[in-house]
Scaffold this motif. Structure first.
Motif, mmCIF file in Angstrom:
data_model
loop_
_atom_site.group_PDB
_atom_site.id
_atom_site.type_symbol
_atom_site.label_atom_id
_atom_site.label_comp_id
_atom_site.label_asym_id
_atom_site.label_seq_id
_atom_site.Cartn_x
_atom_site.Cartn_y
_atom_site.Cartn_z
ATOM 1 N N TRP A 28 -8.996 -0.320 -0.130
ATOM 2 C CA TRP A 28 -7.705 0.228 -0.523
ATOM 3 C C TRP A 28 -7.875 1.666 -0.989
ATOM 4 O O TRP A 28 -8.978 2.124 -1.257
ATOM 5 N N LYS A 35 -2.773 6.351 -4.059
ATOM 6 C CA LYS A 35 -1.519 6.835 -3.502
ATOM 7 C C LYS A 35 -1.747 8.209 -2.873
ATOM 8 O O LYS A 35 -2.465 9.046 -3.435
ATOM 9 N N HIS A 83 -5.672 -12.336 -1.981
ATOM 10 C CA HIS A 83 -4.513 -11.510 -2.325
ATOM 11 C C HIS A 83 -4.281 -11.472 -3.838
ATOM 12 O O HIS A 83 -3.946 -10.417 -4.384
ATOM 13 N N LYS A 128 -4.640 -8.052 -6.114
ATOM 14 C CA LYS A 128 -3.504 -7.695 -6.978
ATOM 15 C C LYS A 128 -3.956 -7.530 -8.426
ATOM 16 O O LYS A 128 -3.571 -6.574 -9.107
ATOM 17 N N TRP A 137 -2.442 3.328 -7.100
ATOM 18 C CA TRP A 137 -2.772 2.732 -5.804
ATOM 19 C C TRP A 137 -1.558 2.638 -4.885
ATOM 20 O O TRP A 137 -0.430 2.494 -5.343
ATOM 21 N N THR A 138 -1.842 2.645 -3.583
ATOM 22 C CA THR A 138 -0.805 2.308 -2.612
ATOM 23 C C THR A 138 -0.531 0.814 -2.727
ATOM 24 O O THR A 138 -1.339 0.071 -3.286
ATOM 25 N N ASN A 139 0.583 0.373 -2.184
ATOM 26 C CA ASN A 139 0.884 -1.056 -2.199
ATOM 27 C C ASN A 139 0.029 -1.825 -1.206
ATOM 28 O O ASN A 139 -0.160 -3.018 -1.338
ATOM 29 N N SER A 140 -0.477 -1.159 -0.203
ATOM 30 C CA SER A 140 -1.193 -1.835 0.880
ATOM 31 C C SER A 140 -2.699 -1.851 0.645
ATOM 32 O O SER A 140 -3.232 -1.113 -0.188
ATOM 33 N N TYR A 141 -3.370 -2.697 1.425
ATOM 34 C CA TYR A 141 -4.822 -2.746 1.449
ATOM 35 C C TYR A 141 -5.253 -3.410 2.745
ATOM 36 O O TYR A 141 -4.462 -4.077 3.403
ATOM 37 N N PHE A 142 -6.511 -3.217 3.115
ATOM 38 C CA PHE A 142 -7.096 -3.846 4.293
ATOM 39 C C PHE A 142 -7.976 -4.993 3.815
ATOM 40 O O PHE A 142 -8.718 -4.846 2.848
#
Length: 132
Positions: A21, A24, A76, A80, A105-110
């Motif tokens: 991750w 932002k 997940h 979180k 952080w961005t909301n997304s992750y890999f």
């Protein structure tokens, strides 16, 4: 460290995940003391949540994590929890993330399971990312 078969009271599992991750806007704010504190916080959350840390690398603009997680808890929920704690603490303790970003952080992750590649190859990849 290799992935091992683990068990809880009612499930036996072998679940390892590669998670990545970014801050932002992919800002380069994860260095120096921020990096060291981030690693400490991630280790704390992983231990508290009953997961197992296999590898961790922090680059100025992203984080690589190789972690084993009980499937009943879920990767997940772990991600979180890590992102929530680290964002709150780092923004409280350091002025740079707070002044340069509305949220850390961005909301997304890999996330990917490690079943497609030998764990040693993924550990090596995570370690080599530090040189980039």
């Amino acid at each position: 460290m290799s992935v091992t078969v683990r068990s809880s009271s009612d499930v036996v599992f072998q679940c390892a995940f590669h998670v990545v991750w970014c801050p932002k806007f992919r800002r380069r704010v994860l260095d120096g003391r921020v990096e060291e504190r981030l690693k400490q916080l991630i280790r704390e959350v992983v231990e508290e949540r009953g997961a197992w840390l296999a590898a961790l690398e922090v680059m100025p603009d992203h984080v690589h994590l190789l972690v084993e997680v009980d499937p009943q808890y879920g990767v997940h929920r772990l991600v979180k929890a890590i992102k929530a704690r680290t964002s709150r603490v780092l923004r409280d303790e350091f002025p740079t993330p707070r002044s340069r970003l509305p949220t850390l952080w961005t909301n997304s992750y890999f996330v990917a399971t490690t079943g497609g590649a030998p764990l040693a190859a993924i550990e090596r990849y995570v370690e080599l990312q530090k040189g980039r």
